[in-house]
Write a protein that holds these residues in place. Sequence first.
Motif, PDB file in Angstrom:
ATOM      1  N   ALA A  18       8.541  -1.301  -9.392  1.00  0.00           N
ATOM      2  CA  ALA A  18       8.185  -2.682  -9.722  1.00  0.00           C
ATOM      3  C   ALA A  18       8.686  -3.651  -8.655  1.00  0.00           C
ATOM      4  CB  ALA A  18       8.758  -3.054 -11.087  1.00  0.00           C
ATOM      5  N   ALA A  19       9.907  -3.429  -8.178  1.00  0.00           N
ATOM      6  CA  ALA A  19      10.477  -4.302  -7.143  1.00  0.00           C
ATOM      7  C   ALA A  19       9.667  -4.209  -5.852  1.00  0.00           C
ATOM      8  CB  ALA A  19      11.930  -3.913  -6.883  1.00  0.00           C
ATOM      9  N   ALA A  20       9.247  -2.992  -5.511  1.00  0.00           N
ATOM     10  CA  ALA A  20       8.427  -2.795  -4.310  1.00  0.00           C
ATOM     11  C   ALA A  20       7.081  -3.496  -4.470  1.00  0.00           C
ATOM     12  CB  ALA A  20       8.224  -1.312  -4.051  1.00  0.00           C
ATOM     13  N   LYS A  61      -1.865  -4.039  -5.610  1.00  0.00           N
ATOM     14  CA  LYS A  61      -2.994  -3.910  -6.532  1.00  0.00           C
ATOM     15  C   LYS A  61      -3.934  -2.777  -6.129  1.00  0.00           C
ATOM     16  CE  LYS A  61      -2.853  -8.730  -8.008  1.00  0.00           C
ATOM     17  NZ  LYS A  61      -3.585 -10.014  -8.110  1.00  0.00           N
ATOM     18  N   GLY A  62      -3.773  -2.271  -4.931  1.00  0.00           N
ATOM     19  CA  GLY A  62      -4.572  -1.137  -4.481  1.00  0.00           C
ATOM     20  C   GLY A  62      -3.937   0.203  -4.793  1.00  0.00           C
ATOM     21  N   VAL A  63      -2.842   0.185  -5.554  1.00  0.00           N
ATOM     22  CA  VAL A  63      -2.121   1.413  -5.875  1.00  0.00           C
ATOM     23  C   VAL A  63      -2.395   1.805  -7.322  1.00  0.00           C
ATOM     24  CG1 VAL A  63       0.144   2.515  -6.033  1.00  0.00           C
ATOM     25  CG2 VAL A  63      -0.298   0.818  -4.244  1.00  0.00           C
ATOM     26  N   TYR A  64      -2.736   3.067  -7.524  1.00  0.00           N
ATOM     27  CA  TYR A  64      -2.975   3.581  -8.864  1.00  0.00           C
ATOM     28  C   TYR A  64      -1.665   4.093  -9.454  1.00  0.00           C
ATOM     29  CZ  TYR A  64      -7.884   3.493  -7.468  1.00  0.00           C
ATOM     30  OH  TYR A  64      -9.116   3.101  -7.042  1.00  0.00           O
ATOM     31  N   ASP A  99       4.471  -5.071 -14.509  1.00  0.00           N
ATOM     32  CA  ASP A  99       3.648  -6.287 -14.519  1.00  0.00           C
ATOM     33  C   ASP A  99       2.176  -5.936 -14.292  1.00  0.00           C
ATOM     34  OD1 ASP A  99       3.070  -8.974 -14.733  1.00  0.00           O
ATOM     35  OD2 ASP A  99       3.431  -9.397 -12.607  1.00  0.00           O
ATOM     36  N   ARG A 100       1.730  -4.965 -15.070  1.00  0.00           N
ATOM     37  CA  ARG A 100       0.338  -4.506 -14.999  1.00  0.00           C
ATOM     38  C   ARG A 100      -0.346  -4.704 -16.343  1.00  0.00           C
ATOM     39  NH1 ARG A 100      -1.706  -0.819 -10.488  1.00  0.00           N
ATOM     40  NH2 ARG A 100      -0.319  -1.491  -8.824  1.00  0.00           N
TER      41      ARG A 100
END
Length: 378
Positions: free
Chosen positions: A103-105, A114-117, A140-141
């Motif tokens: 989450a921090a990253a 947002k491009g990471v699944y 935060d998704r």
Amino acid sequence: MKGTRREFLGQSARLIGTGVLGAAMAGQGLGQTPTSKPAEGEKEKAYDGPLRTRTLGRTKLKISEISLGSIGASRYVVRYAVEQGVNFIHVSLGYGQAIHEVAAAFKELKEKAKGVYIGLKCPPTSAADETVEKALKILDRQRIDVLFFDIHSPPAVEAETVKATFDRLKKAGKVEFLGVTSHGQVQPCLEAAIRTGWYDCLMPAYNVAQRKEFEAVFEQAGKKDIGLVLMKTRVSEDDPATVKVLLEDKATTTICKGMRKLKSVKSFVEIVQREEKPTQAEMERVVHEAELAAIGRCAMCGTCTLACPGGLAVNDIVRSVDYYVDTMRDLDAGRLSYAAIPASVNAEGCRDCGRCERVCPNRVPVRSFVRRSKDVFS
């Protein structure tokens, strides 16, 4: 292990010739855009990394050939991995602070995150709803891309309650696709998952030494267009040939690696970027070394757990020491793995009867690992 190295290599050559192996890399270019429908209010995800991607079965998600198992990873490792093109991260609330590091990253990466699944490891119980809610809040998704139920017995894989739980969460818009992850009775669990028709992807503990045993089930998964994420592959960043051999299988979408160091991320990224395929000599070496490494090592088949008169989670106990501590040299990950075992079935309940060792197909010194777990994790 069933089959000889000669049989493995012969079969591999025939499959490569007919396109069953190696074909997965054909047509998989760089920077392909994910096609999953974004959640309401969420921008379309765009993947522009330098890594080749493969399609995760019928999900149609384009996943980097190397993905990140977040256990033990710091936010620096997560950020660096994403910046290098890794676009799939496996998380769990049981991995200590790892999900918070992810989450921090993501906060630092901003739009690029947002491009990471996200693949979430989740218990197939009434706790699933709470697990998903917590993970979404931390990350935060609005939605989890792949919900991986953590299951280690075929009847549990096929339980109607599993499907009902997933359907409820999907209807609520909190998850998109269903997967199963297993490191106990792995092959039977995969076969059960394929039979149901429910699961979009499989995440088994697997290494090259098991290629012959898993060949049929991987082929079935491919025919059903089910994605395949390999974990616990027992391969290091110092062995590029083994990574290439694993990726030669058409059914494989990605190799999910736990990476605690920036050096590990850099090495794995460089390996999958290479164009050359493994040579015959490299394949022989990889298979030979995998076979040798399998002697006396836990294959996570779950036979010991089924034999235990006390109902202990023997496979999980052994895995915490054999895989995490001895193979991966990751004591913290081992502690987290062992801590996740309910106290009622951990090593403290062992009667030292020896049934686990008598039934082990790999002749693993199971009782020694159980005793060690008490010393290492006490």
